[in-house]
Design a protein around this motif. Structure first.
Motif, PDB file in Angstrom:
ATOM      1  N   ALA A  43      -5.660  20.204   0.971  1.00  0.00           N
ATOM      2  CA  ALA A  43      -6.386  21.508   1.253  1.00  0.00           C
ATOM      3  C   ALA A  43      -6.813  22.063   0.059  1.00  0.00           C
ATOM      4  N   ARG A  44      -6.614  21.650  -1.084  1.00  0.00           N
ATOM      5  CA  ARG A  44      -6.700  22.410  -2.323  1.00  0.00           C
ATOM      6  C   ARG A  44      -7.337  21.614  -3.509  1.00  0.00           C
ATOM      7  N   ILE A  45      -7.402  20.177  -3.206  1.00  0.00           N
ATOM      8  CA  ILE A  45      -7.723  19.353  -4.490  1.00  0.00           C
ATOM      9  C   ILE A  45      -9.109  19.750  -4.939  1.00  0.00           C
ATOM     10  N   GLU A  46     -10.293  20.374  -4.149  1.00  0.00           N
ATOM     11  CA  GLU A  46     -11.275  20.577  -4.778  1.00  0.00           C
ATOM     12  C   GLU A  46     -11.264  21.767  -5.755  1.00  0.00           C
ATOM     13  N   ARG A  47     -10.278  22.695  -5.690  1.00  0.00           N
ATOM     14  CA  ARG A  47     -10.121  23.711  -6.500  1.00  0.00           C
ATOM     15  C   ARG A  47      -9.083  23.475  -7.775  1.00  0.00           C
ATOM     16  N   MET A  48      -8.615  22.227  -7.966  1.00  0.00           N
ATOM     17  CA  MET A  48      -7.606  21.756  -8.845  1.00  0.00           C
ATOM     18  C   MET A  48      -8.242  21.169  -9.945  1.00  0.00           C
ATOM     19  N   GLN A  49      -7.610  21.174 -11.192  1.00  0.00           N
ATOM     20  CA  GLN A  49      -7.980  20.313 -12.197  1.00  0.00           C
ATOM     21  C   GLN A  49      -7.534  18.799 -11.986  1.00  0.00           C
ATOM     22  N   PRO A  50      -8.083  17.806 -12.292  1.00  0.00           N
ATOM     23  CA  PRO A  50      -7.874  16.490 -12.160  1.00  0.00           C
ATOM     24  C   PRO A  50      -6.435  15.965 -12.367  1.00  0.00           C
ATOM     25  N   GLY A  51      -5.963  16.583 -13.539  1.00  0.00           N
ATOM     26  CA  GLY A  51      -4.467  16.524 -13.972  1.00  0.00           C
ATOM     27  C   GLY A  51      -3.609  16.871 -13.089  1.00  0.00           C
ATOM     28  N   THR A  52      -3.883  18.279 -12.603  1.00  0.00           N
ATOM     29  CA  THR A  52      -2.922  18.688 -11.630  1.00  0.00           C
ATOM     30  C   THR A  52      -2.765  17.903 -10.270  1.00  0.00           C
ATOM     31  N   ALA A 112     -14.343  14.630 -13.546  1.00  0.00           N
ATOM     32  CA  ALA A 112     -13.331  15.076 -12.519  1.00  0.00           C
ATOM     33  C   ALA A 112     -13.489  15.069 -11.176  1.00  0.00           C
ATOM     34  N   ALA A 113     -14.686  14.808 -10.627  1.00  0.00           N
ATOM     35  CA  ALA A 113     -14.873  14.631  -9.266  1.00  0.00           C
ATOM     36  C   ALA A 113     -14.537  13.332  -8.853  1.00  0.00           C
ATOM     37  N   VAL A 114     -14.667  12.507  -9.564  1.00  0.00           N
ATOM     38  CA  VAL A 114     -14.518  10.928  -9.363  1.00  0.00           C
ATOM     39  C   VAL A 114     -12.874  10.769  -9.344  1.00  0.00           C
ATOM     40  N   ARG A 115     -12.201  11.397 -10.388  1.00  0.00           N
ATOM     41  CA  ARG A 115     -10.685  11.501 -10.306  1.00  0.00           C
ATOM     42  C   ARG A 115     -10.196  12.142  -9.170  1.00  0.00           C
ATOM     43  N   LYS A 116     -10.572  13.193  -8.637  1.00  0.00           N
ATOM     44  CA  LYS A 116      -9.914  13.933  -7.631  1.00  0.00           C
ATOM     45  C   LYS A 116     -10.355  13.148  -6.283  1.00  0.00           C
ATOM     46  N   GLY A 117     -11.400  12.660  -6.327  1.00  0.00           N
ATOM     47  CA  GLY A 117     -11.937  11.995  -4.802  1.00  0.00           C
ATOM     48  C   GLY A 117     -11.002  10.598  -4.975  1.00  0.00           C
ATOM     49  N   ALA A 118     -10.639   9.858  -6.037  1.00  0.00           N
ATOM     50  CA  ALA A 118      -9.957   8.723  -6.197  1.00  0.00           C
ATOM     51  C   ALA A 118      -8.321   9.012  -5.659  1.00  0.00           C
ATOM     52  N   ILE A 119      -7.779  10.218  -6.073  1.00  0.00           N
ATOM     53  CA  ILE A 119      -6.645  10.558  -5.684  1.00  0.00           C
ATOM     54  C   ILE A 119      -6.211  10.829  -4.222  1.00  0.00           C
ATOM     55  N   ILE A 120      -7.496  11.905  -3.705  1.00  0.00           N
ATOM     56  CA  ILE A 120      -7.375  12.100  -2.297  1.00  0.00           C
ATOM     57  C   ILE A 120      -7.463  10.535  -1.257  1.00  0.00           C
ATOM     58  N   GLY A 121      -8.064   9.937  -1.814  1.00  0.00           N
ATOM     59  CA  GLY A 121      -8.537   8.566  -1.228  1.00  0.00           C
ATOM     60  C   GLY A 121      -7.118   7.632  -1.274  1.00  0.00           C
ATOM     61  N   ALA A 122      -6.743   7.570  -2.557  1.00  0.00           N
ATOM     62  CA  ALA A 122      -5.234   7.019  -2.592  1.00  0.00           C
ATOM     63  C   ALA A 122      -4.165   7.670  -1.818  1.00  0.00           C
ATOM     64  N   LEU A 123      -4.244   8.861  -1.716  1.00  0.00           N
ATOM     65  CA  LEU A 123      -3.132   9.514  -0.814  1.00  0.00           C
ATOM     66  C   LEU A 123      -3.180   9.022   0.703  1.00  0.00           C
ATOM     67  N   ALA A 124      -4.612   9.009   1.011  1.00  0.00           N
ATOM     68  CA  ALA A 124      -4.902   8.582   2.621  1.00  0.00           C
ATOM     69  C   ALA A 124      -4.184   7.014   2.732  1.00  0.00           C
ATOM     70  N   LEU A 125      -4.681   6.276   1.775  1.00  0.00           N
ATOM     71  CA  LEU A 125      -4.304   4.940   2.100  1.00  0.00           C
ATOM     72  C   LEU A 125      -2.647   4.669   1.843  1.00  0.00           C
ATOM     73  N   TYR A 126      -2.322   5.360   0.773  1.00  0.00           N
ATOM     74  CA  TYR A 126      -0.807   5.437   0.529  1.00  0.00           C
ATOM     75  C   TYR A 126      -0.170   5.691   1.710  1.00  0.00           C
ATOM     76  N   LEU A 127      -0.423   6.751   2.503  1.00  0.00           N
ATOM     77  CA  LEU A 127       0.310   7.087   3.599  1.00  0.00           C
ATOM     78  C   LEU A 127       0.076   6.151   4.715  1.00  0.00           C
ATOM     79  N   ASP A 128      -1.196   5.411   4.973  1.00  0.00           N
ATOM     80  CA  ASP A 128      -1.361   4.495   5.975  1.00  0.00           C
ATOM     81  C   ASP A 128      -0.344   3.368   5.646  1.00  0.00           C
ATOM     82  N   PHE A 129       0.011   2.785   4.289  1.00  0.00           N
ATOM     83  CA  PHE A 129       0.556   1.848   3.938  1.00  0.00           C
ATOM     84  C   PHE A 129       2.198   2.045   4.467  1.00  0.00           C
ATOM     85  N   ILE A 130       2.580   3.283   3.771  1.00  0.00           N
ATOM     86  CA  ILE A 130       4.125   3.368   4.124  1.00  0.00           C
ATOM     87  C   ILE A 130       4.285   3.720   5.366  1.00  0.00           C
TER      88      ILE A 130
END
Length: 237
Positions: A76-85, A204-222
């Motif tokens: 919900a909040r990734i758009e407002r976060m820093q990439p490192g966060t 920054a946008a690429v990193r956050k986009g990659a993180i939220i995409g990775a989370l979706a695929l990570y959850l699918d896999f697990i």
């Protein structure tokens, strides 16, 4: 003039495909990092013997609630976060999930866990490739699979009280189908995000986009792994 327009269209298509490929690679890299962290943490928590004390403690349920909270908060909040966060929260979630998943070592043999992981990896890879190469729009499939996911969650809650073995196996079978479908859908969605120009929006946008995409695929896999483990996991009893 027609030849020039045709050449320009081909060039744009190639650029979109290349951008999508680069973005997908970033997503899969972060997903792999998350899975590796989870696997390592789960193994060492189980090997240390802490898992038995953990599962008998209220701390285990607190960790599960924190995990759920992290997923919703990050989504919900990734758009407002820093990439490192965003990165730190994703890695932190992977660590917490490793701690809670260490309990599977109490129920299943190491050999069956490893074998199920390989089966999961093969199924996941096949559906990921399908999601990347298919020309079919999988949006409808994604909506249908999401409804199936809600059904699984509700049925699982009901079965906590019913304790029906038949319902347990039905939930597992449907769960496999749901997460197989979600894998293809999520990969296509991530591919489309790459094609739609996220690679031009800054690091920054690429990193956050990659993180939220990775989370979706990570959850699918697990979740696919856990559903398959019910079928292929060899009991330690």
């Amino acid at each position: 003039m027609q030849t020039q327009i045709g050449t320009r269209d081909i060039t744009l298509a190639q650029a979109r495909q290349q951008a999508s490929t680069v973005f997908l690679a970033k997503v899969f890299n972060w997903m792999a990092i998350g899975l590796t962290v989870t696997g390592v943490v789960a193994y060492f928590v189980a090997a240390s013997g802490m898992v038995r004390a953990l599962i008998a403690s209220p701390v285990f349920f607190i960790l599960v609630l924190v995990e759920l909270g992290l997923v919703f908060f990050l989504s919900a909040r990734i758009e407002r976060m820093q990439p490192g966060t965003a990165t730190g929260l994703f890695v932190g979630y992977s660590v917490l999930n490793g701690v809670t998943l260490s309990t599977i070592f109490l129920a299943y043999t190491h050999a069956s866990i490893a074998a199920t992981f390989l089966v999961t990896a093969g199924m996941f890879a096949a559906m990921a490739v399908y999601g990347m190469v298919t020309k079919r729009d999988l949006s409808g499939l994604g909506s249908f699979m999401f409804m199936g996911l809600i059904g699984i969650l509700l049925a699982s809650l009901v079965n906590l009280f019913l304790k029906s073995s038949s319902l347990h196996w039905a939930i597992s079978a449907i769960g496999v189908l749901v997460f197989v479908g979600l894998t293809a859908y999520d990969v296509q969605k991530i591919k489309n995000i790459g094609e739609d120009g996220i690679m031009t929006q800054g690091e920054a946008a690429v990193r956050k986009g990659a993180i939220i995409g990775a989370l979706a695929l990570y959850l699918d896999f697990i979740n696919l792994f856990l559903m398959l483990l019910r079928f292929f996991g060899g009991s330690r009893d």
